[in-house]
Motif scaffolding. Structure first.
Motif, PDB file in Angstrom:
ATOM      1  N   ASP A 202       0.802  -1.222   0.000  1.00  0.00           N
ATOM      2  CA  ASP A 202       0.000   0.000   0.000  1.00  0.00           C
ATOM      3  C   ASP A 202       0.836   1.274   0.000  1.00  0.00           C
ATOM      4  OD1 ASP A 202      -2.435  -1.107  -0.074  1.00  0.00           O
ATOM      5  OD2 ASP A 202      -2.763  -1.123   2.083  1.00  0.00           O
ATOM      6  N   ILE A 221      -1.996   3.948  -9.298  1.00  0.00           N
ATOM      7  CA  ILE A 221      -3.298   4.485  -8.883  1.00  0.00           C
ATOM      8  C   ILE A 221      -3.228   6.002  -8.787  1.00  0.00           C
ATOM      9  CG2 ILE A 221      -4.923   4.635  -6.934  1.00  0.00           C
ATOM     10  CD1 ILE A 221      -4.368   1.680  -6.390  1.00  0.00           C
ATOM     11  N   ALA A 238      -8.834  -1.015  -6.634  1.00  0.00           N
ATOM     12  CA  ALA A 238      -8.743  -0.807  -5.191  1.00  0.00           C
ATOM     13  C   ALA A 238      -9.611  -1.803  -4.432  1.00  0.00           C
ATOM     14  CB  ALA A 238      -9.153   0.618  -4.850  1.00  0.00           C
ATOM     15  N   LEU A 241      -7.662  -4.818  -4.211  1.00  0.00           N
ATOM     16  CA  LEU A 241      -6.543  -4.613  -3.288  1.00  0.00           C
ATOM     17  C   LEU A 241      -7.010  -4.675  -1.840  1.00  0.00           C
ATOM     18  CD1 LEU A 241      -3.523  -3.895  -3.236  1.00  0.00           C
ATOM     19  CD2 LEU A 241      -4.175  -1.489  -3.221  1.00  0.00           C
ATOM     20  N   VAL A 242      -8.114  -3.990  -1.560  1.00  0.00           N
ATOM     21  CA  VAL A 242      -8.635  -3.971  -0.192  1.00  0.00           C
ATOM     22  C   VAL A 242      -9.074  -5.368   0.226  1.00  0.00           C
ATOM     23  CG1 VAL A 242     -10.561  -3.156   1.223  1.00  0.00           C
ATOM     24  CG2 VAL A 242      -9.292  -1.542  -0.192  1.00  0.00           C
ATOM     25  N   SER A 245      -5.990  -7.271   1.023  1.00  0.00           N
ATOM     26  CA  SER A 245      -5.416  -6.778   2.278  1.00  0.00           C
ATOM     27  C   SER A 245      -6.162  -7.322   3.478  1.00  0.00           C
ATOM     28  CB  SER A 245      -5.461  -5.247   2.329  1.00  0.00           C
ATOM     29  OG  SER A 245      -4.580  -4.706   1.394  1.00  0.00           O
TER      30      SER A 245
ATOM     31  N   THR C 124      -5.634  -0.626   4.749  1.00  0.00           N
ATOM     32  CA  THR C 124      -6.078  -0.662   3.358  1.00  0.00           C
ATOM     33  C   THR C 124      -5.607   0.603   2.646  1.00  0.00           C
ATOM     34  OG1 THR C 124      -8.135   0.351   4.005  1.00  0.00           O
ATOM     35  CG2 THR C 124      -8.107  -2.033   3.892  1.00  0.00           C
ATOM     36  N   SER C 125      -5.441   0.466   1.368  1.00  0.00           N
ATOM     37  CA  SER C 125      -4.763   1.483   0.557  1.00  0.00           C
ATOM     38  C   SER C 125      -5.073   2.918   0.977  1.00  0.00           C
ATOM     39  CB  SER C 125      -5.153   1.309  -0.910  1.00  0.00           C
ATOM     40  OG  SER C 125      -4.522   2.327  -1.656  1.00  0.00           O
ATOM     41  N   TYR C 126      -4.015   3.602   1.395  1.00  0.00           N
ATOM     42  CA  TYR C 126      -4.126   4.959   1.897  1.00  0.00           C
ATOM     43  C   TYR C 126      -4.623   5.911   0.811  1.00  0.00           C
ATOM     44  CZ  TYR C 126      -2.564   9.444   3.720  1.00  0.00           C
ATOM     45  OH  TYR C 126      -2.508  10.732   4.124  1.00  0.00           O
ATOM     46  N   LEU C 127      -4.026   5.776  -0.380  1.00  0.00           N
ATOM     47  CA  LEU C 127      -4.397   6.643  -1.500  1.00  0.00           C
ATOM     48  C   LEU C 127      -5.874   6.560  -1.799  1.00  0.00           C
ATOM     49  CD1 LEU C 127      -1.685   5.980  -4.176  1.00  0.00           C
ATOM     50  CD2 LEU C 127      -2.152   8.108  -2.979  1.00  0.00           C
ATOM     51  N   VAL C 128      -6.358   5.334  -1.836  1.00  0.00           N
ATOM     52  CA  VAL C 128      -7.747   5.126  -2.205  1.00  0.00           C
ATOM     53  C   VAL C 128      -8.661   5.687  -1.136  1.00  0.00           C
ATOM     54  CG1 VAL C 128      -9.483   3.373  -2.651  1.00  0.00           C
ATOM     55  CG2 VAL C 128      -7.183   3.124  -3.602  1.00  0.00           C
TER      56      VAL C 128
END
Lengths: 272, 363, 297
Positions: A202, A221, A238, A241-242, A245, C124-128
């Motif tokens: 991430d 992204i 995403a 990805l989430v 994760s 979970t993805s910070y950017l998103v």
């Protein structure tokens, strides 16, 4: 009279809703049949996931991310095993300062770490050195404190006399480690690998500074967020990805708890 | 007996930085004896045990086990095994695997080893527990596994570091008896570290009382109890009363002392086991050496008078704090409760019987 | 004792084993963290060259003069401090009741589940997540379009979107677990009988909280403040995505100087200055707190 905590409970639930709001919105837009990220929703589609499968640049980014995350996870976990063991088992002068330096990335803004590494890489190795290796080096640095936090817990719940008992029963330092310590901290190690992997997967800032021409998934992204027509696809990416994760985290938590249970210790909380 | 001691300690010194943990320990521990290291926490008893086990290096001095100098011999090479205070049962292994842990490099066949494990478990009363997970055991069971795991290797010396301190009172008393039985059965030298004087007295052939990194006295339990060499040892083991005294004369193995509240009497020179250290002399005696005289009873030796200040009833015993005539502080005496013999009330005037032969002189 | 055996003895001490054990990690941190940070400090005193990423080895304090006197840097630095302070306040104040709830009201076997639930979004993805806050708070965002479709408002609210408030919400969200966990740990350490003692001595539930719980939880609160305040100063992604570049913070400037404009010495000196200011602010906070607690004792 003891207060019932009802009000606090309500507050905590609202707070959780606040924490989860973005993640819950994510799949809504990923499956939404519209190019604009806004309500009202237009209808269900898998179109964005199909588009996702066709983007070569995205595939390269995913591959890069997997390489960097795997390597960083292994590297930082190994480094953390040494540090966690040293800090929980031995006392020596300057221990606090050394551990402090190693844990520093936890409080240091990531950008400072990133720019410092960038400066050195450029000055010592030149432009060509930016890429997967420099990203792995940077990610290992910032993942190590998290790995240490997890592994310290695992090593701390180890009774020192377990190791002594192994010596006493005829084992040497190495076989005692292999037969007693390793099996007991193994869940912690797996948990540390997964968490480090997730962090690296991430991480954006260091990857952006040190990646050179190589893009990882977050960098991809970030660069796509500027193009509105790319955004639905990014939502799909995403979402994937989430989902990955969260799966990794649940597995990591499972192993961490199993480790605590195994050593007979008391569960003292989460990852940090 | 002139056989060589199992363990010889010669002027063992241990420093942790500036802290002098062991100040010249010299002692012999005989083969096959149940030996205890007794003392308050921080006296160095555990450190001494760990230097014998090989977990701590000594700063100077000699540790010999079975005639061999242990300098440079690591813990895993020494003919000693340890039962840890926390038992150190490997939580990821079964009971069986725990007990068999030390047999990994044993050349015997699998079947022979399994048989040895069974025997060891049977010896400690855990027959049939082999397949259990170690972390699911109770405190007493862990203790037994730890014993079996150490004894299966047939060590020359078994070291026990406060093994009973984590158990409740009933369980502790059971385990005391069991440990004595076990020690007689296997005939191995046991060295027990404890801070519990009662435990040491019950279990040991000989006891070394330690204070501040030194052995204050090394004797069998009875001598230790009856003839402590210093007031500190006397105080640590059971209760002892002290009265100021003056040595009037000393000749032919007899000492003539004048004791406050008791008067002049003669005692044997053996009743002054401590070395001369100067300072004020005092006489010590145990609570049970004084007896309250009821109506019609008379003392077989000497008697004095006093009044009861405090009564503490213990069921089988009663403790009285009695202020003897001519003494400022009350002394404690204990009486067995017998049917038909009433417990005295506070303030009762009473006669008290005593004997010079039960006195100990400290000077 | 000759040297050899003395060395031999030293190698068996816990200290030696400790040093040996920690050395790989320590060297890694020295090489990849301490040395680079040192280089940044060094660079900040050098002169920028004309060429791409060229630095002339000519000592100067000119970079610092620029960094400290140029009104743009000054304004951005102040804005950064302001935003970070707001974020820290919001994060810690919002987090405290949650930590308190988990520590005092959740049954022990459910505590780690709660902590886990709180940490999940963080991983979970910070950017998103940042982007999604923009979606939620934006001009045509979830809140606005939701309110409009419900007929509550007619025109989109502008005060919730592209401004400092949006940045604060986003960062308070991002650093939530960093604030909750230290406070939770401090609360867990409080001996519950102290609270009963407080009540026993005549305090009400509220005054017990004020006079017993809060002072004892202070170490956790201080930890939370530091771990939120310092890193947020270095964040440039949030202002970039949320503010669309309209509300730059000091970190955006550093990023531009390092990667875009290519003036590494100046970038370094701005970064060093920012870190010094943040460090000083943090130190002052810790000191004030130490005094406050001492008086309380």
């Amino acid at each position: 009279m003891k207060p019932s905590g009802k009000g606090l409970w309500l507050y905590a639930i609202v707070y959780l809703a606040f924490l989860y709001a973005p993640i819950l919105l994510l799949p809504l837009f990923a499956f939404n049949d519209g190019t604009i990220i806004a309500f009202p929703l237009k209808g269900f589609t898998l179109h964005w996931f199909e588009v996702m499968a066709e983007k070569d640049q995205l595939h390269i980014a995913v591959k890069n991310s997997l390489i960097v995350a795997s390597a960083s996870a292994v590297m930082s976990t190994i480094l953390a095993i040494f540090a966690a063991r040293a800090s929980t088992r031995y006392d020596f002068k300057g221990k606090g300062a050394i551990i402090g330096l190693i844990m520093l990335p936890l409080v240091l803004p990531e950008m400072i770490v990133a720019m410092a590494l960038l400066v050195v890489v450029l000055q010592v190795f030149g432009d060509g050195a930016l890429g997967l290796f420099s990203m792995i080096a940077g990610h290992s640095l910032i993942c190590t404190p998290f790995a240490i936090a997890i592994l310290s817990g695992a090593f701390q719940s180890l009774d020192k006399s377990l190791e002594e008992a192994a010596y006493d029963l005829g084992e040497d330092r190495i076989s005692a480690f292999r037969l007693v310590i390793l099996p007991l901290v193994l869940p912690g190690i797996i948990s540390s690998l997964l968490i480090s992997f997730t962090i690296s997967m991430d991480e954006f800032i260091i990857a952006n500074f040190l990646g050179g021409t190589q893009q990882t998934l977050p960098v991809y992204i970030y660069s796509s967020l500027r193009f509105p027509k790319e955004i639905p696809v990014i939502m799909a990416v995403a979402t994937g990805l989430v989902a990955v994760s969260i799966c990794l985290l649940i597995i990591a938590e499972y192993f961490r708890r199993r480790g605590v249970a195994k050593t007979g210790g008391k569960d003292s909380g989460g990852f940090l | 007996m002139t056989t060589r001691p199992m363990i010889e300690l010669k002027d063992v010194q241990k420093y942790y930085g500036d802290y002098h943990a062991l100040r010249g320990i010299t002692a012999d521990i005989r083969a096959g004896e149940f030996f205890s290291l007794l003392g308050p926490s921080g006296c160095g008893k555990t450190t001494l045990l760990r230097t014998i086990a090989g977990f701590e290096d000594i700063t100077s001095g000699v540790v010999m086990i079975d005639g061999k100098d242990m300098e440079g011999v690591a813990a895993n090479q020494r003919p000693t095994n340890m039962v840890f205070q926390s038992y150190a049962i490997f939580p990821h292994l079964t009971v069986e695997q725990n007990v068999a842990f030390g047999l990994r490099k044993d050349p015997r066949t699998k079947e022979e080893k399994a048989k040895a494990v069974d025997e060891a478990l049977q010896m400690v009363g855990l027959k049939g527990f082999g397949k259990r997970a170690a972390h699911a055991l109770s405190g007493g069971q862990r203790q037994r596994v730890a014993l079996a795991r150490a004894l299966i290797l047939k060590p020359k010396v078994l070291l026990l570091d406060e093994p009973l301190s984590a158990l409740d009172k009933k369980m502790r008393e059971n385990m005391q008896v069991e440990l004595i039985r076990l020690q007689r059965q296997v005939g191995i030298t046991f060295i027990l570290v404890t801070h519990d004087q009662e435990e040491a007295l019950v279990m040991s052939d000989r006891i070394a009382v330690m204070f501040d990194g030194e052995i204050a006295q090394l004797d069998d339990p009875e001598t230790l109890y009856r003839l402590p060499k210093s007031r500190r040892v006397a105080d640590f083991i059971g209760h002892m009363n002290f009265l100021p005294a003056k040595v009037v004369d000393e000749a032919n193995g007899e000492i003539d002392v004048d004791v406050q509240g008791l008067g002049r009497c003669h005692i044997n020179a053996k009743q002054a086991p401590g070395t001369n250290t100067g300072g004020e002399a005092s006489i010590g005696f145990r609570p049970e050496t004084l007896t309250i005289l009821y109506e019609g009873q008379s003392a077989s030796d000497r008697e004095t008078t006093g009044s009861v200040e405090e009564v503490v009833y213990y069921g089988d015993m009663t403790y009285y704090d009695v202020k003897l005539d001519g003494v400022a502080d009350p002394v404690r005496l204990s009486m067995r409760n017998v049917p038909g013999r009433p417990v005295l009330d506070r303030g009762t005037k009473t006669r008290v019987a005593w004997s010079p032969s039960a006195l100990v002189l400290f000077r | 004792m000759d040297i050899k055996t003395r060395w031999g003895r030293f190698t068996r001490t816990p200290a030696f084993n400790g040093y040996a054990m920690i050395s790989p990690t320590a060297f890694y941190a020295l090489l990849l963290l301490a040395a680079p940070l040192g280089t940044v400090v060094y660079l900040s005193f050098m002169t920028d060259g004309a060429g791409v990423r060229e630095v002339i080895n000519q000592p100067t304090i000119g970079n610092y003069l620029t960094a400290w006197t140029d009104p743009i840097y000054r304004a951005l630095m102040l804005r950064s401090l302001f935003v970070s302070t707001l974020v820290t306040l919001a994060t810690v104040i919002l987090a405290f009741p949650v930590a308190y709830y988990i520590s005092f009201f959740v049954t022990p076997n459910k505590k780690s589940l709660w902590l886990f639930l709180i940490t999940i979004p963080f991983w979970t993805s910070y950017l998103v997540r940042v982007f999604l806050w923009k979606v939620i708070l934006g001009f045509n965002g979830v809140i606005n379009s939701g309110l409009i479709s419900l007929g509550i408002i007619e025109d989109p609210l502008t005060w919730i979107n592209v401004n400092v408030g949006a940045i604060v919400v986003t960062l308070a969200h991002a650093y939530a677990p960093f604030a909750i966990l230290p406070i939770f740990v401090a609360l867990e350490k409080i001996d519950r009988s102290l609270l009963e003692a407080g009540r026993d001595l005549g305090e009400t539930a509220l005054t017990t909280f004020w006079r017993v719980t809060l002072p004892l939880a202070m170490p956790g609160v201080v930890g939370a403040v530091l771990i939120v305040f310092i890193p947020t100063v270095g964040d440039y992604v949030t202002p970039d995505i949320i503010g669309g570049g309209k509300i730059p913070l000091i970190a955006n400037v550093i990023q531009k100087l390092m990667l875009g404009i290519d003036n590494m010495p100046l970038g370094s000196s701005v970064a060093v200055s920012a870190m010094l200011i943040v460090g000083a602010a943090a130190a002052i906070f810790v000191l004030i707190n130490a005094r406050f607690l001492k008086v309380k004792k």
